[in-house]
Every structure is written in C-alpha cells, then in structure tokens.
Scaffold this motif. Structure first.
Motif, short mmCIF file in Angstrom:
data_model
loop_
_atom_site.label_atom_id
_atom_site.label_comp_id
_atom_site.label_asym_id
_atom_site.label_seq_id
_atom_site.Cartn_x
_atom_site.Cartn_y
_atom_site.Cartn_z
N PRO A 160 -18.89 -71.52 -2.23
CA PRO A 160 -18.42 -71.60 -3.61
C PRO A 160 -16.98 -71.13 -3.76
N HIS A 161 -16.58 -70.11 -3.02
CA HIS A 161 -15.20 -69.63 -3.08
C HIS A 161 -14.22 -70.73 -2.67
N ASP A 162 -14.54 -71.42 -1.57
CA ASP A 162 -13.64 -72.48 -1.09
C ASP A 162 -13.66 -73.70 -2.01
N ALA B 48 -20.27 -81.11 -1.35
CA ALA B 48 -19.39 -80.13 -0.71
C ALA B 48 -20.18 -78.90 -0.27
N TYR B 49 -21.09 -78.44 -1.12
CA TYR B 49 -21.88 -77.25 -0.78
C TYR B 49 -22.85 -77.56 0.36
N ALA B 50 -23.50 -78.70 0.31
CA ALA B 50 -24.43 -79.08 1.37
C ALA B 50 -23.72 -79.24 2.71
N GLY C 260 -16.71 -77.65 -12.76
CA GLY C 260 -16.39 -76.35 -12.19
C GLY C 260 -17.46 -75.31 -12.49
N ALA C 261 -18.20 -75.49 -13.59
CA ALA C 261 -19.26 -74.54 -13.93
C ALA C 261 -20.34 -74.49 -12.85
N HIS C 262 -20.55 -75.59 -12.15
CA HIS C 262 -21.55 -75.60 -11.07
C HIS C 262 -21.20 -74.58 -9.99
N VAL C 263 -19.91 -74.40 -9.76
CA VAL C 263 -19.48 -73.47 -8.71
C VAL C 263 -19.92 -72.05 -9.07
N GLY C 264 -19.83 -71.70 -10.35
CA GLY C 264 -20.27 -70.37 -10.78
C GLY C 264 -21.76 -70.17 -10.58
N VAL C 265 -22.55 -71.21 -10.83
CA VAL C 265 -24.00 -71.13 -10.59
C VAL C 265 -24.28 -70.90 -9.11
N LEU C 266 -23.62 -71.67 -8.25
CA LEU C 266 -23.81 -71.51 -6.81
C LEU C 266 -23.40 -70.11 -6.35
N ARG C 267 -22.35 -69.59 -6.93
CA ARG C 267 -21.87 -68.25 -6.54
C ARG C 267 -22.95 -67.20 -6.82
N VAL C 268 -23.59 -67.27 -8.00
CA VAL C 268 -24.63 -66.30 -8.33
C VAL C 268 -25.84 -66.47 -7.40
#
Length: 307
Positions: free
Chosen positions: A65-67, A58-60, A27-35
C-alpha cells in the motif's frame, strides 16, 4: 457472464476483498489495504473493477500500500490523460497510463500473482460481462479501466473490452466464486442510493478542472463530455448499489469520497486517509467475520436474544 477460467481457490483464514470502481477516487482503496495489513487481516482473494481493478492488480502483484500510494502521488494525471487517442472510437489515449502500469505489473500473468485475482470488463461487441482470471494482468487492467468513448477499448481473446464498472462496479459474486467459503468485504466508492425524495451529495466535474485537451473543453463538446462522464458515473453507481443489495457481501466498507470528482487531479493523501478511517471504523465487524464459524453463530444468537 463469461469467464476465461478461474485459477485455484485460496485457502486459510482471511477475507475476499472487492474493490469497486469510481475513477480517481480509487486512492481510498489504498487506505483500506493499509489498515488490513496493519491489523494482520489476510486478503486471500481480490476482485475489482475499473480503478478498483487497477489497485487490486497492483496489490496482488506484491506492491505494498505504501508503494501504491507513492506511485499514485507521483503520477501527473493531467499529463497522462491529455494524450489524444489513436483509436477511432476514443477521445483520449492511455499510452502513458499503460507505461506506468508496466513498471508495476511487468509481464506478470494471473498465475504469477501473490493473491488470486479476478477483474471484470464488458464485451461491447456481444453485450455481456467478462471475468478475467488468466493471461496478461496488464491487458486485463487496461480493459477494466477503458471508459467507452473516452479511452480505447482493449481487444482480448476475441472480445472488445471496456470498463468493468459499466456492468459490475463492485463484483461481489465474482469474489465468492473465486474464494468459496470466505467472507466477502466490498469497498464501493460512491454513496448509497437515497430514499425517494432525498438526494446525496455527489461531486460534479468542472470542465476547467478536467485533464483533457483544451479544444475538447470548448463550447458544446466540453459540456457534452461532462454530461457523458456524469451519466456513466451515475449509471455505474446505480448498477453497483443494486448488485450490492442483491449479492449481499458480508461487510461493506464505504469510504466517504462522494464529494471527490471521478476525473480531475486527486489529492491522493487525502483519499488514502479517508479509506483508512473507514476501514478503521469497520475493524470490529472485520474481526467478527474472522471468528470461527461456530463462535460466530453463538455470538449472533446471543445478540438476537438480547435484542
């Protein structure tokens, strides 16, 4: 290292982002993507392993990141991971995980993705690393998250594939080959190796908290399961740190998640916040990476002269 072929190279300003393995710490990866999104730092290529491969895919595929956070928060991890495996060589099944991923990835192939992607897996039949960049994205994700002995391996292109974290937990060189010329930013999910005589604080799973069927938790089998998962986690951490030292990404962002169990029921919001804080702290270094090369060289020279 084997590959099933690389897709066209990305172009333009930005970074190649590597998301490392680490179980439900991902889940920490999501925070990095958000920034990165908030600061308009383009991710031109993605490489990932294990949970990092799942988040990267999922991101690609265009999921924000929110979803991604919303979906992770809604998942009942205990329910998904309590399924008995139908395979002879695995303890638990992943049918529920695959169904959830299909909602996100659909039938997308690598060439359909918004961002070039490479995922790693290990072919246990032949004993070498495989880099996946073609074919079904869902199949590739199911391969890179398949912890051997716990989750079923994935049969793909004649390979028997398991968790990419066993061979390459933070695939920096894979990202370099996918996106030549771009600075590589790596996000490992474990602590650095400590000097001899020191120990890092690393979480140990408690048998009672593990999302596994109750019979497995009993007696020696439960203790054996815990020892096995901890051994795999430690092996992956050592392998990842050695490869980080050898492959030298331009920047490492290390969310402080070592105290979080690799298996269990994660606090997704807390993990995202930790990743976000780590990426926020790395913003000055990230911006320097995006400077034109001549300016970057001059700044590095000035820093050396002033030292």
């Amino acid at each position: 290292m084997k590959s099933n072929g690389y897709i066209p190279r990305p172009r333009g300003r930005g970074i190649a982002l590597v998301l490392g393995g680490g179980g439900l710490r991902g889940g920490a990866h999501v925070g990095v993507l958000r920034v990165l999104e908030r600061e308009n730092i383009p991710v031109r290529a993605l490489a990932g392993s294990s949970i990092g491969g799942l988040i990267a895919a999922a991101y690609a595929a265009g999921t924000s990141p929110h979803d991604i956070q919303r979906r992770l928060s809604a998942i009942e991890f205990r329910r998904l991971l309590r399924e008995p495996s139908q395979a002879d060589n695995a303890l638990l099944g992943l049918d529920g995980v695959e169904s959830t991923l299909r909602e996100v990835l659909g039938d997308k192939h690598f060439q359909d993705l918004d961002i070039p992607l490479a995922l790693t897996a290990l072919d246990v039949g032949r004993g070498y690393e495989v880099v996946l960049t073609r074919g079904s994205v869902l199949d590739a994700v199911m391969a890179t998250i398949a912890i051997p002995g716990i989750f079923p391996s994935r049969q793909l292109n004649g390979w028997e594939l398991v968790d990419g974290g066993l061979s390459n937990p933070v695939p920096v060189q894979v990202a370099r080959e996918l996106a030549p010329g771009l600075p590589v930013v790596a996000v490992p999910l474990g602590p650095p190796l400590e000097p001899q005589g020191q120990t890092a604080e690393v979480s140990h799973n408690d048998i009672a908290s593990l999302p596994i069927p109750s019979p497995v938790k009993r007696f020696r089998m439960g203790r054996a399961f815990m020892a096995f998962t901890e051994a795999i986690t430690m092996s992956g951490r050592i392998q990842g740190e050695l490869r980080l030292a050898a492959e030298k990404p331009e920047l490492i962002i290390r969310p402080p998640v070592a105290d979080v169990g690799v298996l269990g029921t994660p606090d997704v919001g807390d993990l995202v916040a930790r990743g976000e804080a780590a990426a926020q702290a790395a913003l000055p270094a990230l911006r320097r990476l995006l400077q034109p090369a001549p300016l970057r060289v001059v700044r590095n020279w000035l820093r050396r002269e002033q030292a």
